[in-house]
Write a protein that holds these residues in place. Sequence first.
Motif: not given
Length: 278
Positions: A5-11, A33-37, A48-51
């Motif tokens: 329920a809580h993770q992040h993505f960023w460039v 996303p390709k790193d987390l999948k 997941c939920i991206a925050v």
Amino acid sequence: MRIDAHQHFWVFDPVRDSWIDDSMLVIRKDFLPKDLKPILKANNIDGCIAVQADQSETETNFLLQSAADNPFIKGVVGWVDLCNKNVDERLKHFAQNKLFKGVRHIVQAETEDFVLRNDFLNGISKLSKYNLVYDILVFPNQLENVIKMVAKFPEQQFVLDHIAKPKISEGLIANTNWKTNIKRLASYKNVSCKVSGMVTETQDFKWEEKDFHEFLNVTVEAFGVDRLLFGSDWPVCLLAGAYQDVLHIVEDFFNSFSIEEINKIMGANAVRIYNLNN
């Protein structure tokens, strides 16, 4: 369904992401996303939920596009300027996207009374109209005013991030005010809590699983199993442990709970609270 329920993505952008300083080299890079999948798949997490991690609509759009392109991202908690007079217009715009589930502001970086500002309260008052959750990101010293804010909005769904960031390494006795205010906040039944972000609230990012137990005991006693949600806080968690380390802390602690209770904490509550099936 098991949900993070809580993770992040960023460039990674060294100017925008200046909060990631030289002590955080492990996360000074892109996380997409390709790193987390594959990590989610390896740990039997279904979605997941991206925050939000940056206070911009640009990032909100980036997260929504990421979710549209990657079905395992079940929802987005984005950022909208809740203090702006045009807040209703912006919320209406984003709420047209079914993947937009909530809003967060990085209140931990604001003054203690920020959540009681009239312009911020006006923004919060608009969220329930669009069935949006508000994620509360604060330090323990801000909880008293958060409680006052929550009391004004009995119809608004709130989720407390990272159990409000107590200083884990100092033990529960040193966090007496946190304990008191967590219980007070949890007395409002429209507030839930993410069991997340704990490993990075440790001294020098050093910890043992037992360090978290007394804090988790307080949190469970306060919120009950129907209002707790597992979150990894990936990739920020990598400062203090691997994804599976964070997952194991929660899984091991709740191991003695019933299957039904575990399923709620590990996904069902997130699906319900963030309306992930809609």
